[in-house]
Design a protein around this motif. Sequence first.
Motif, PDB file in Angstrom:
ATOM      1  N   PRO A  97       0.812  -1.228   0.000  1.00  0.00           N
ATOM      2  CA  PRO A  97       0.000   0.000   0.000  1.00  0.00           C
ATOM      3  C   PRO A  97       0.840   1.270   0.000  1.00  0.00           C
ATOM      4  CG  PRO A  97      -0.176  -1.121   2.123  1.00  0.00           C
ATOM      5  CD  PRO A  97       0.580  -2.033   1.216  1.00  0.00           C
ATOM      6  N   MET A  98       2.016   1.205   0.677  1.00  0.00           N
ATOM      7  CA  MET A  98       2.903   2.364   0.720  1.00  0.00           C
ATOM      8  C   MET A  98       3.300   2.772  -0.696  1.00  0.00           C
ATOM      9  SD  MET A  98       3.567   3.916   3.228  1.00  0.00           S
ATOM     10  CE  MET A  98       4.701   4.985   3.916  1.00  0.00           C
ATOM     11  N   ASN A  99       3.667   1.737  -1.470  1.00  0.00           N
ATOM     12  CA  ASN A  99       4.092   1.946  -2.835  1.00  0.00           C
ATOM     13  C   ASN A  99       2.997   2.664  -3.625  1.00  0.00           C
ATOM     14  OD1 ASN A  99       5.938   1.619  -4.841  1.00  0.00           O
ATOM     15  ND2 ASN A  99       5.028  -0.304  -5.574  1.00  0.00           N
ATOM     16  N   SER A 100       1.764   2.220  -3.401  1.00  0.00           N
ATOM     17  CA  SER A 100       0.692   2.837  -4.178  1.00  0.00           C
ATOM     18  C   SER A 100       0.411   4.260  -3.680  1.00  0.00           C
ATOM     19  CB  SER A 100      -0.519   1.903  -4.187  1.00  0.00           C
ATOM     20  OG  SER A 100      -1.611   2.489  -3.625  1.00  0.00           O
ATOM     21  N   PHE A 104       1.001   7.070  -6.472  1.00  0.00           N
ATOM     22  CA  PHE A 104      -0.137   7.843  -6.977  1.00  0.00           C
ATOM     23  C   PHE A 104      -0.091   9.297  -6.529  1.00  0.00           C
ATOM     24  CE2 PHE A 104      -2.059   3.614  -7.700  1.00  0.00           C
ATOM     25  CZ  PHE A 104      -2.302   3.782  -9.058  1.00  0.00           C
ATOM     26  N   SER A 105       0.482   9.561  -5.324  1.00  0.00           N
ATOM     27  CA  SER A 105       0.582  10.972  -4.901  1.00  0.00           C
ATOM     28  C   SER A 105       1.480  11.722  -5.874  1.00  0.00           C
ATOM     29  CB  SER A 105       1.169  11.117  -3.510  1.00  0.00           C
ATOM     30  OG  SER A 105       0.640  10.195  -2.654  1.00  0.00           O
ATOM     31  N   GLN A 106       2.560  11.036  -6.315  1.00  0.00           N
ATOM     32  CA  GLN A 106       3.461  11.693  -7.257  1.00  0.00           C
ATOM     33  C   GLN A 106       2.780  11.928  -8.608  1.00  0.00           C
ATOM     34  OE1 GLN A 106       6.988   9.399  -7.060  1.00  0.00           O
ATOM     35  NE2 GLN A 106       7.964  10.947  -5.760  1.00  0.00           N
ATOM     36  N   LEU A 107       2.032  10.909  -9.045  1.00  0.00           N
ATOM     37  CA  LEU A 107       1.331  11.041 -10.326  1.00  0.00           C
ATOM     38  C   LEU A 107       0.329  12.200 -10.298  1.00  0.00           C
ATOM     39  CD1 LEU A 107       0.660   7.330 -11.363  1.00  0.00           C
ATOM     40  CD2 LEU A 107       2.325   8.926 -12.293  1.00  0.00           C
ATOM     41  N   ASP A 123      -8.773   7.607  -5.255  1.00  0.00           N
ATOM     42  CA  ASP A 123      -9.436   6.416  -4.764  1.00  0.00           C
ATOM     43  C   ASP A 123      -8.423   5.355  -4.326  1.00  0.00           C
ATOM     44  OD1 ASP A 123     -12.062   5.779  -4.421  1.00  0.00           O
ATOM     45  OD2 ASP A 123     -11.981   4.229  -5.987  1.00  0.00           O
ATOM     46  N   MET A 124      -7.397   5.185  -5.177  1.00  0.00           N
ATOM     47  CA  MET A 124      -6.354   4.199  -4.867  1.00  0.00           C
ATOM     48  C   MET A 124      -5.611   4.608  -3.596  1.00  0.00           C
ATOM     49  SD  MET A 124      -6.612   2.105  -7.313  1.00  0.00           S
ATOM     50  CE  MET A 124      -5.177   1.116  -7.394  1.00  0.00           C
ATOM     51  N   ILE A 125      -5.345   5.899  -3.468  1.00  0.00           N
ATOM     52  CA  ILE A 125      -4.619   6.380  -2.285  1.00  0.00           C
ATOM     53  C   ILE A 125      -5.459   6.130  -1.028  1.00  0.00           C
ATOM     54  CG2 ILE A 125      -3.741   8.453  -1.110  1.00  0.00           C
ATOM     55  CD1 ILE A 125      -2.895   9.496  -3.864  1.00  0.00           C
ATOM     56  N   ALA A 126      -6.759   6.412  -1.139  1.00  0.00           N
ATOM     57  CA  ALA A 126      -7.636   6.211   0.027  1.00  0.00           C
ATOM     58  C   ALA A 126      -7.691   4.730   0.402  1.00  0.00           C
ATOM     59  CB  ALA A 126      -9.032   6.738  -0.283  1.00  0.00           C
ATOM     60  N   LYS A 127      -7.811   3.867  -0.606  1.00  0.00           N
ATOM     61  CA  LYS A 127      -7.884   2.421  -0.329  1.00  0.00           C
ATOM     62  C   LYS A 127      -6.598   1.916   0.325  1.00  0.00           C
ATOM     63  CE  LYS A 127     -11.081   0.502  -3.621  1.00  0.00           C
ATOM     64  NZ  LYS A 127     -11.082   0.440  -5.059  1.00  0.00           N
ATOM     65  N   SER A 128      -5.454   2.359  -0.223  1.00  0.00           N
ATOM     66  CA  SER A 128      -4.176   1.901   0.309  1.00  0.00           C
ATOM     67  C   SER A 128      -3.962   2.434   1.725  1.00  0.00           C
ATOM     68  CB  SER A 128      -3.028   2.343  -0.584  1.00  0.00           C
ATOM     69  OG  SER A 128      -3.237   1.858  -1.872  1.00  0.00           O
ATOM     70  N   SER A 129      -4.422   3.668   1.980  1.00  0.00           N
ATOM     71  CA  SER A 129      -4.265   4.206   3.336  1.00  0.00           C
ATOM     72  C   SER A 129      -5.075   3.374   4.320  1.00  0.00           C
ATOM     73  CB  SER A 129      -4.755   5.650   3.439  1.00  0.00           C
ATOM     74  OG  SER A 129      -4.255   6.399   2.391  1.00  0.00           O
ATOM     75  N   ASP A 130      -6.279   2.977   3.903  1.00  0.00           N
ATOM     76  CA  ASP A 130      -7.105   2.131   4.779  1.00  0.00           C
ATOM     77  C   ASP A 130      -6.398   0.817   5.085  1.00  0.00           C
ATOM     78  OD1 ASP A 130      -9.137   3.831   5.125  1.00  0.00           O
ATOM     79  OD2 ASP A 130     -10.483   2.949   3.635  1.00  0.00           O
ATOM     80  N   GLN A 131      -5.816   0.255   4.027  1.00  0.00           N
ATOM     81  CA  GLN A 131      -5.120  -1.025   4.169  1.00  0.00           C
ATOM     82  C   GLN A 131      -3.966  -0.895   5.166  1.00  0.00           C
ATOM     83  OE1 GLN A 131      -4.327  -2.202   0.175  1.00  0.00           O
ATOM     84  NE2 GLN A 131      -3.392  -4.110   0.803  1.00  0.00           N
ATOM     85  N   LEU A 132      -3.218   0.194   5.011  1.00  0.00           N
ATOM     86  CA  LEU A 132      -2.061   0.444   5.863  1.00  0.00           C
ATOM     87  C   LEU A 132      -2.506   0.657   7.308  1.00  0.00           C
ATOM     88  CD1 LEU A 132       0.875   0.681   5.160  1.00  0.00           C
ATOM     89  CD2 LEU A 132       0.621   3.130   4.989  1.00  0.00           C
ATOM     90  N   LEU A 133      -3.557   1.420   7.459  1.00  0.00           N
ATOM     91  CA  LEU A 133      -4.077   1.701   8.796  1.00  0.00           C
ATOM     92  C   LEU A 133      -4.534   0.405   9.468  1.00  0.00           C
ATOM     93  CD1 LEU A 133      -4.754   3.912  10.782  1.00  0.00           C
ATOM     94  CD2 LEU A 133      -7.011   4.065   9.750  1.00  0.00           C
ATOM     95  N   ASN A 134      -5.138  -0.480   8.679  1.00  0.00           N
ATOM     96  CA  ASN A 134      -5.570  -1.772   9.226  1.00  0.00           C
ATOM     97  C   ASN A 134      -4.413  -2.541   9.811  1.00  0.00           C
ATOM     98  OD1 ASN A 134      -8.244  -1.913   8.965  1.00  0.00           O
ATOM     99  ND2 ASN A 134      -8.228  -2.803   6.915  1.00  0.00           N
ATOM    100  N   ILE A 135      -3.300  -2.550   9.076  1.00  0.00           N
ATOM    101  CA  ILE A 135      -2.133  -3.304   9.546  1.00  0.00           C
ATOM    102  C   ILE A 135      -1.605  -2.684  10.843  1.00  0.00           C
ATOM    103  CG2 ILE A 135       0.227  -3.977   8.983  1.00  0.00           C
ATOM    104  CD1 ILE A 135      -0.686  -3.963   6.046  1.00  0.00           C
ATOM    105  N   VAL A 136      -1.479  -1.350  10.842  1.00  0.00           N
ATOM    106  CA  VAL A 136      -0.977  -0.671  12.044  1.00  0.00           C
ATOM    107  C   VAL A 136      -1.911  -0.969  13.223  1.00  0.00           C
ATOM    108  CG1 VAL A 136      -0.513   1.591  13.073  1.00  0.00           C
ATOM    109  CG2 VAL A 136       0.123   1.146  10.706  1.00  0.00           C
ATOM    110  N   ASN A 137      -3.212  -0.903  12.977  1.00  0.00           N
ATOM    111  CA  ASN A 137      -4.173  -1.183  14.046  1.00  0.00           C
ATOM    112  C   ASN A 137      -4.061  -2.614  14.544  1.00  0.00           C
ATOM    113  OD1 ASN A 137      -5.244   1.312  14.255  1.00  0.00           O
ATOM    114  ND2 ASN A 137      -6.920   0.947  12.832  1.00  0.00           N
ATOM    115  N   GLU A 138      -3.884  -3.552  13.599  1.00  0.00           N
ATOM    116  CA  GLU A 138      -3.785  -4.962  14.010  1.00  0.00           C
ATOM    117  C   GLU A 138      -2.570  -5.176  14.901  1.00  0.00           C
ATOM    118  OE1 GLU A 138      -3.861  -7.870  10.901  1.00  0.00           O
ATOM    119  OE2 GLU A 138      -6.048  -7.917  10.915  1.00  0.00           O
TER     120      GLU A 138
END
Length: 447
Positions: A97-100, A104-107, A123-138
């Motif tokens: 998710p970091m990669n995305s 995408f922020s650069q693009l 949309d991709m940035i929002a989805k990847s941030s959610d994914q990342l946040l999930n991992i940190v929360n877990e």
Amino acid sequence: MQKMKFEYKIIVGYIIIGGIWIVFSDKILNYFIRDPDLLTQIQTYKGWFYVVVTAMLFYSLLKTHLVKIRNAEQKAIDSDKLKTAFLQNISHEIRTPMNSIVGFSQLLRDNRITEKEKAQYLDMIAKSSDQLLNIVNEVLDISLIETGNITVNKNYVHLNDLLEDLYLSYMPLVNKDIAFSVHKGLSDQLSYIITDVSKVRQILSNLLNNAIKFTDKGYIRFGYTIEEDELKFYIEDTGIGIEADFHEKIFELFRKVGQENLRLYDGVGLGLAICKGNIDLLKGRIWTESEPGQGSRFYFTLPYEPVYEEETSSIKKMEITSNLNDLTVLVAEDDDINFRYIKEIFKSTGAEILHAVNGKEAVEMCQNNNKINIVLIDIKMPVMNGYEAIKKIREIRPQLPIIAQTAFALSNEMLKAFNAGSNDYISKPFKKDQLLAIVAKNLSVNK
Ligand code: ADP
């Protein structure tokens, strides 16, 4: 220390038994046998007898001890392998998710992209941030569970609403070839219960995430039944299933079925361990019935603590959401970007937003401005921190709703905020709907 003790015991035991044997066996033999030839012969056998018996004794003692040591060694090797697999896996899970997000922020900086592309990238940035946040929360959740730092916060919960809410939010995530359904075991009236809603939501979400992840055809059903004094929840899927050997192991930390296939399905192997930790805290049980290729059924139980009718009418009043347009919100927040975010959230409501940059300023503004209807206060602030400010505001305006917000997702921080006098709590990062819902809830309670 333990090892020394064992060796010490064996040696002392050996000397004592040997000594007793030497002293008493000769005396006994001399007493009964007078013939010197026979005595010599028997003494040879006696020596052999002693050697064989002590050998057997040593064998059985060493065997039990070595089995224990070998088991411990195997466990250490296994857990080492699990940790390595976990580290490789988590690194992959974070980098993807970091990669995305970075990419995408650069693009987005490129002026030539169309509006449609821009929306897709965001949309991709929002989805990847959610994914990342999930991992940190877990990771955070499991470390809190493992260190015993999670507290149970029970409150009134409308179980059927919770299930319906989960059903609607998971509906768009389920592949359209899969029949997705929810089954409620109690009438709406009877489904008011007392439990820790965030934990139940988290458990059901984790199990639903897994069902969705591991199923690509058939159905996914979830719901609950009532059995005596217990609620029995189930999440059933027709996905890949789990071998019997893994039915218990999957609830352990970092466990994934088929470690060699790590890349095939996302996940760091923490979800079920978190479920189990939370269910243990709520005094329930969790288990699975599953067969490879046939699908899985996860069950968990919770004690059934119903809320009685007279209490439910007051809860319903609390659920009425308020109109936010004639509102004055004081936001005490030292971080500029966070303040701007909160301001943006309220933009569509028409509420007036005031800004205090530290706790002291927040207290002064509450003292001087009677128009303020609600305070959103950050805990970590310069000059005067949130806890102190909450206490002071409480003294000046006892009825004013105060919502504490912080980046610490720890339950003792939440408790401290409540003890200082806040009405509610929201942990960062939060989404627009979450913040507005919590504001509306606290306004209607205080009306
Ligand atoms: P993960 O983050 O890997 O999903 P979990 O602790 O949630 O971690 O699950 C552990 C493992 O249990 C998964 O990796 C998977 O192998 C297995 N598992 C969990 N739920 C299901 C399911 N519904 N169907 C098949 N396998 C499952």
